[in-house]
Write an enzyme that holds these catalytic residues in place. Sequence first.
Site, PDB file in Angstrom:
ATOM      1  N   HIS A  16       7.329  -8.787  -3.986  1.00 52.66           N
ATOM      2  CA  HIS A  16       8.446  -7.944  -4.414  1.00 52.66           C
ATOM      3  C   HIS A  16       9.466  -7.803  -3.288  1.00 52.66           C
ATOM      4  CE1 HIS A  16       5.470  -5.260  -2.572  1.00 52.66           C
ATOM      5  NE2 HIS A  16       6.486  -4.539  -2.169  1.00 52.66           N
ATOM      6  N   HIS A  76      12.475  -5.200  -1.859  1.00 54.16           N
ATOM      7  CA  HIS A  76      13.038  -3.845  -1.894  1.00 54.16           C
ATOM      8  C   HIS A  76      14.555  -3.927  -1.795  1.00 54.16           C
ATOM      9  CE1 HIS A  76       9.261  -1.595  -0.812  1.00 54.16           C
ATOM     10  NE2 HIS A  76       8.936  -2.764  -0.284  1.00 54.16           N
TER      11      HIS A  76
HETATM   12  P1  5GP Z   1       5.338  -2.586  -0.059  1.00 51.70           P
HETATM   13  O1  5GP Z   1       4.893  -1.685   1.042  1.00 51.70           O
HETATM   14  O2  5GP Z   1       4.159  -3.309  -0.653  1.00 51.70           O
HETATM   15  O3  5GP Z   1       6.439  -3.529   0.374  1.00 51.70           O
HETATM   16  O4  5GP Z   1       6.003  -1.661  -1.146  1.00 51.70           O
HETATM   17  C1  5GP Z   1       5.401  -1.289  -2.337  1.00 51.70           C
HETATM   18  C2  5GP Z   1       6.366  -0.361  -3.040  1.00 51.70           C
HETATM   19  O5  5GP Z   1       5.921  -0.193  -4.366  1.00 51.70           O
HETATM   20  C3  5GP Z   1       6.464   1.044  -2.418  1.00 51.70           C
HETATM   21  O6  5GP Z   1       7.814   1.314  -2.108  1.00 51.70           O
HETATM   22  C4  5GP Z   1       5.905   1.964  -3.499  1.00 51.70           C
HETATM   23  O7  5GP Z   1       6.577   3.211  -3.572  1.00 51.70           O
HETATM   24  C5  5GP Z   1       6.101   1.144  -4.762  1.00 51.70           C
HETATM   25  N1  5GP Z   1       5.093   1.391  -5.798  1.00 51.70           N
HETATM   26  C6  5GP Z   1       3.753   1.450  -5.633  1.00 51.70           C
HETATM   27  N2  5GP Z   1       3.134   1.669  -6.820  1.00 51.70           N
HETATM   28  C7  5GP Z   1       4.121   1.734  -7.755  1.00 51.70           C
HETATM   29  C8  5GP Z   1       4.109   1.953  -9.162  1.00 51.70           C
HETATM   30  O8  5GP Z   1       3.077   2.106  -9.810  1.00 51.70           O
HETATM   31  N3  5GP Z   1       5.317   1.970  -9.790  1.00 51.70           N
HETATM   32  C9  5GP Z   1       6.498   1.794  -9.099  1.00 51.70           C
HETATM   33  N4  5GP Z   1       7.613   1.836  -9.821  1.00 51.70           N
HETATM   34  N5  5GP Z   1       6.538   1.589  -7.769  1.00 51.70           N
HETATM   35  C10 5GP Z   1       5.371   1.557  -7.102  1.00 51.70           C
END
Ligand code: 5GP
Length: 140
Positions: A102, A104
């Site tokens: 993903h 951001h």
């Molecule tokens: P990472 O640290 O893996 O780059 O970011 C994961 C992101 O996914 C975080 O910003 C977190 O808030 C978001 N996130 C985690 N679980 C969910 C979810 O169930 N739904 C949504 N919409 N965002 C999520």
Amino acid sequence: MSDADSCVFCQIVRGALPATKVYEDERTLAFMDIQPASHGHTLVISKAHAANLLELAEPDLLAAAATTQRIARAITKALAPDGLRIAQLNGAAAGQTVFHYHVHLIPAWEGQRVAIHGRERAKPQELAALAAQIQAALTS
Ligand code: 5GP
Ligand code: ZN
């Protein structure tokens, strides 16, 4: 159980978990981050499961890049931030917490420190209102 069975973002792709969606096409999906780092924090994901950039197939990477630009333009039009932080984390050591590729998109405003991770969950109605604003900018 495979990685994709237990993966939160695969569950969102399958419709098994709710998300405030902004955009979707054959290979990608964009939705509001549940715990935003700033007003309008949106995620772009590949629909196919891949833990990170290193594992993602090139067609999905290219599709995600195109969707990222499309959503970046819509966020800019809808919310008029001063800047837009785009981040993508690979591995727990880099801060990654969801192991499904993903990107951001984090709007930034002058004078406000912008992180990648937020501290509090957003209210569902606030996320829905933001998604509607961004969606409207996508189609106008
Ligand atoms: P990472 O640290 O893996 O780059 O970011 C994961 C992101 O996914 C975080 O910003 C977190 O808030 C978001 N996130 C985690 N679980 C969910 C979810 O169930 N739904 C949504 N919409 N965002 C999520
Ligand atoms: Zn997944």
